[in-house]
Design a protein around this motif. Structure first.
Motif, PDB file in Angstrom:
ATOM      1  N   ALA A 136      40.831  39.054  35.614  1.00 43.38           N
ATOM      2  CA  ALA A 136      39.822  39.870  34.920  1.00 43.38           C
ATOM      3  C   ALA A 136      39.013  39.010  33.950  1.00 43.38           C
ATOM      4  N   MET A 137      39.665  38.086  33.261  1.00 52.23           N
ATOM      5  CA  MET A 137      38.947  37.194  32.338  1.00 52.23           C
ATOM      6  C   MET A 137      37.947  36.328  33.106  1.00 52.23           C
ATOM      7  N   HIS A 138      38.341  35.879  34.291  1.00 49.78           N
ATOM      8  CA  HIS A 138      37.437  35.072  35.123  1.00 49.78           C
ATOM      9  C   HIS A 138      36.210  35.899  35.510  1.00 49.78           C
ATOM     10  N   ILE A 139      36.424  37.116  35.960  1.00 54.05           N
ATOM     11  CA  ILE A 139      35.299  37.988  36.344  1.00 54.05           C
ATOM     12  C   ILE A 139      34.399  38.234  35.128  1.00 54.05           C
ATOM     13  N   GLU A 140      34.996  38.515  33.978  1.00 54.06           N
ATOM     14  CA  GLU A 140      34.214  38.754  32.756  1.00 54.06           C
ATOM     15  C   GLU A 140      33.354  37.551  32.399  1.00 54.06           C
ATOM     16  N   HIS A 141      33.897  36.367  32.532  1.00 57.75           N
ATOM     17  CA  HIS A 141      33.147  35.138  32.249  1.00 57.75           C
ATOM     18  C   HIS A 141      32.034  34.940  33.287  1.00 57.75           C
ATOM     19  N   ALA A 142      32.383  35.054  34.546  1.00 57.06           N
ATOM     20  CA  ALA A 142      31.438  34.733  35.616  1.00 57.06           C
ATOM     21  C   ALA A 142      30.311  35.751  35.745  1.00 57.06           C
TER      22      ALA A 142
END
Length: 182
Positions: free
Chosen positions: A100-106
């Protein structure tokens, strides 16, 4: 992907490789992109392994302490590649929280948001060694909800559980973004 695989020597636009990697989880597209990006950053002779090192550096810089990559396509089981793995190749993992953190960043990147938010069929024509080839990539495989911004799913031996795969997804409701990984 309508049963059409990439072939050595096939000429494919980067945008079509990206969509081929994202929509049907085209593993061969992920490997081709990895080598292309590594060569772009590090010069001729750079490999997918160099790209994986860049992935791990980026994850660490983003504070993802429970994420480690050993390949560009997400396999957690190196035997899926048909090769005998080295011990470090068993260390490909992440958590739902860090997904989820990756999606939020990307999703802050407009092009990434455009790609994962696409709804419909992406058509691509390439030049293969034996002539033109056409790919039809449909996405998503579910009905998007109101406020849907995008998603990326996948499945491996260690990520199939009761949901039959893993997914990172983002949506916006009443001015607030909700990002989840499962």
């Amino acid at each position: 992907v309508n049963g059409v695989a990439l072939e050595q020597g096939e000429v494919v636009r980067l945008e079509d490789l990206i969509r081929g990697m994202m929509y049907p989880s085209g593993n061969n597209a992920a490997w081709a992109i990895a080598r292309h990006v590594a060569e772009g950053y590090l010069g001729a002779g750079a490999t997918a392994a160099d790209f994986v090192a860049m992935m791990n550096q980026h994850a660490a810089a983003d504070g993802l302490v429970d994420t480690a990559f050993t390949n560009p396509n997400g396999f957690d089981d190196p035997f899926q590649l048909g090769v005998t793995p080295a011990p470090n190749e068993f260390n490909h993992y992440t958590t739902a929280r860090e997904l989820a953190m990756h999606i939020e960043h990307a999703i802050q990147d407009p092009y990434y948001k455009e790609v994962i938010g696409f709804v419909g069929t992406w058509n691509a024509t390439t030049q293969g060694p034996n002539g033109a080839k056409t790919y039809m990539l449909g996405f998503p495989f579910f009905t998007p909800f109101a406020g849907y911004e995008g998603a990326k799913g996948g499945g491996t031996q260690n990520c199939n559980g009761p949901n039959n795969g893993c997914m990172g997804m983002s949506g916006k409701q009443i001015g607030r973004r909700i990002v989840m990984g499962f």
